[in-house]
Enzyme design. Structure first.
Site, PDB file in Angstrom:
ATOM      1  CB  THR A   1      32.425  41.399  27.904  1.00 39.62           C
ATOM      2  OG1 THR A   1      31.121  41.632  27.371  1.00 39.62           O
ATOM      3  CG2 THR A   1      32.578  39.934  28.276  1.00 39.62           C
TER       4      THR A   1
ATOM      5  CG  HIS B   1      24.588  40.220  40.646  1.00 40.97           C
ATOM      6  ND1 HIS B   1      25.107  40.491  41.891  1.00 40.97           N
ATOM      7  CD2 HIS B   1      25.349  40.905  39.768  1.00 40.97           C
ATOM      8  CE1 HIS B   1      26.141  41.311  41.760  1.00 40.97           C
ATOM      9  NE2 HIS B   1      26.314  41.576  40.482  1.00 40.97           N
TER      10      HIS B   1
ATOM     11  CB  VAL C   1      28.963  49.047  12.127  1.00 37.42           C
ATOM     12  CG1 VAL C   1      27.750  49.615  11.402  1.00 37.42           C
ATOM     13  CG2 VAL C   1      28.875  47.523  12.186  1.00 37.42           C
TER      14      VAL C   1
ATOM     15  NE  ARG D   1      29.884  49.378  36.274  1.00 37.68           N
ATOM     16  CZ  ARG D   1      30.537  50.029  37.234  1.00 37.68           C
ATOM     17  NH1 ARG D   1      31.799  50.385  37.062  1.00 37.68           N
ATOM     18  NH2 ARG D   1      29.946  50.338  38.360  1.00 37.68           N
TER      19      ARG D   1
ATOM     20  CB  ILE E   1      23.508  45.143  28.496  1.00 33.01           C
ATOM     21  CG1 ILE E   1      22.512  45.174  27.340  1.00 33.01           C
ATOM     22  CG2 ILE E   1      23.446  43.795  29.220  1.00 33.01           C
ATOM     23  CD1 ILE E   1      21.068  45.027  27.739  1.00 33.01           C
TER      24      ILE E   1
ATOM     25  CB  SER F   1      25.559  45.423  37.217  1.00 34.59           C
ATOM     26  OG  SER F   1      25.314  44.449  38.190  1.00 34.59           O
TER      27      SER F   1
ATOM     28  CB  CYS G   1      52.457  33.111  37.172  1.00 38.73           C
ATOM     29  SG  CYS G   1      53.812  34.246  37.466  1.00 38.73           S
TER      30      CYS G   1
END
Length: 482
Positions: free
Chosen positions: A43, A51, A174, A313, A340, A342, A407
């Site tokens: 993430t 998309h 876990v 990913r 999971i 793209s 900034c």
């Protein structure tokens, strides 16, 4: 041991999205994340493009869930208070073969039920984006594409789930899963053992490893590594539309992405990795990004790169490049939400509903939660307030009058709120994700130590115990001078 109806393993945009969905029902749910914050895996290493759904091959699970999830984001943004920027997408063609691919994507859009997608010529393309490569001969234009910060969405999902009685358990790695004779799972973690009727495995690149803890070996996951560059907000060749070249079977290509916050991303490369923890940058990948950016916008100023980062990913192998979301074939009550990749961020809200329905089919009773609150009130963004509202906030709390990050104009008051509200920040990077302190041009060169001081003070710990991101990532190790 504490008992739950559902335990979700993995605190990315998929796991937190499922937690947010289940919080609507009278179900006792816990989300377990091995890290010190939510949204820190795939993430975090994500471009954030929602998309609309023209890309997935019709008939796949991606094609089913992507358009539905993308259409949910405007409502969720209003309910949960996260940023959403409407940009549109250009899939840029440089040849007749590319134009044929554009036609294929248009057919995909029609079959997948995606509206407001059209084919434009080179002149229309440059009228929309004047700095586009003059060699481009046309493009697919998807008008409904939006941008999010995926980690901000994960935080918003988790905050709202927590407000609706979901337990968000960070620092819970876990380590074992067994199903007992009474049909309940025992989930053994680094922080204790828990019992649950159902398990949802949303552990990203480690989803197959988590499944293996329960004796399940129904798929394999490998990480697809991607480098990403962040450009300064001030560019001599600004763009307003997400731009991709025509895609390959493995990737949508190296894109220029205008973000919610005003920066531009170049992303991302696509290299399969055996090491699931490898999120390092490499020179070859960065050079590939630069070449890809210049192919889209030849005059882009690469000296404006202020940061590089990488992510992985999760790809479910031997699954046709599709999501793997199903109840286990061998262990009833164990739900996979794996692979999971793209368009995972775009699909996340629909994935959550799909998993909800799988749980219902497996026997979970879904009764509406009494008093459920769908709304989340985000902390004030000082830089976005009017001068009058800034003055009023400072009078109420003088900490909002002390600028910490110059900034991005982030105040001490915002950092304190990030620590204490919702799923509170416990690390330097967690503060950054909630406030943008450190995301600006100097990349925390001036503000990081001040952020650490505030964390130490508000958490009541020594500065040496403040972590950068992961456990054992202390920034300070003691004084050089007495």
């Amino acid at each position: 041991m504490k008992n739950y109806d559902v335990i979700i393993i993995g605190g990315g945009i998929t796991g937190t999205g499922i937690a947010h969905e289940l919080a609507k029902y009278d179900v006792k749910t816990a989300l377990m994340e091995r890290g010190m914050d939510v949204g820190i895996g795939a993430t975090k290493g994500n471009g954030g493009v929602v998309h609309p759904g023209y890309d997935p091959h019709p008939g796949t699970l991606k094609a089913k869930l992507n358009p539905v999830g993308a259409r949910m984001y405007p409502r969720l943004s209003k309910e949960l208070g996260f940023g959403l920027r409407h940009t549109g997408t250009l899939v840029v063609a440089y040849s007749d073969a590319d134009l044929k691919k554009v036609d294929e994507l248009l057919d995909n859009a029609r079959v997948n039920g995606v509206d407001q997608v059209e084919k434009i010529n080179g002149e229309q393309l440059r009228n929309r984006e004047p700095f586009m490569n003059p060699a481009a001969v046309g493009a697919l234009l998807a008008h409904t594409t939006t941008m999010i910060d995926p980690f901000e969405v994960a935080i918003a999902f988790a905050d709202n789930a927590k407000d609706n009685d979901t337990d968000i358990l960070t620092n819970h790695e876990v380590q074992g899963i067994t199903k007992d004779e009474d049909g309940l799972f025992t989930v053994r973690t680094s922080a204790g053992d828990y019992r649950t009727r159902y398990v949802v495995d949303a552990a990203g690149v480690h989803a197959d490893d988590v499944a293996a803890l329960a004796g399940i070996h129904e798929y394999r996951v490998q990480g697809r590594h991607g480098n990403i560059c962040v450009l300064d907000k001030e560019l001599s060749t600004p763009i307003s539309t997400v731009m991709f070249p025509c895609p390959s079977p493995e990737t949508k290509g190296l894109a220029l992405i205008p973000t919610v916050s005003g920066n531009t991303l170049i992303g991302s490369t696509a290299t399969m990795k055996e090491d699931k923890e490898d999120v390092t940058n490499d020179a070859e990948g960065i050079n590939e990004l630069i070449a890809g950016a210049r192919h889209l916008v030849p005059d882009i100023d690469i000296s404006k790169i202020i940061r590089t980062f990488a992510g992985q990913r999760p790809v479910a192998l031997d699954n046709g490049n599709d999501f793997y979301i199903a109840e286990s074939e061998t262990v009833p009550g164990f739900i996979h939400a794996a692979g999971i990749q793209s368009p995972g961020a775009a699909s996340s809200p629909a994935i959550a509903e799909y998993v909800r329905d799988l749980l219902a089919d497996a026997g979970l009773e879904l009764k509406d939660r009494e008093g459920y609150n769908p709304y989340r009130e985000p902390a004030p963004d000082f830089s976005e307030l009017s001068a009058e509202d800034q003055d009023a906030l400072i009078r109420k709390d003088p900490a909002y009058g002390r600028i910490v990050c110059r900034c991005e104009t982030v105040t001490e008051g915002e950092i304190v709120a990030a620590i204490h509200e919702g799923v509170g920040a416990r690390t330097v990077e967690a503060v950054k994700r909630r406030t943008r302190a450190g995301m600006g041009r100097c990349q925390s060169g001036f503000c990081q130590y001040r952020v650490m001081q505030i964390l130490a003070r508000e958490l009541g710990i020594p500065e040496e115990e403040v972590h950068f991101e992961e456990k054992a990532s202390q920034v300070l190790f003691g004084k050089l001078k007495g």
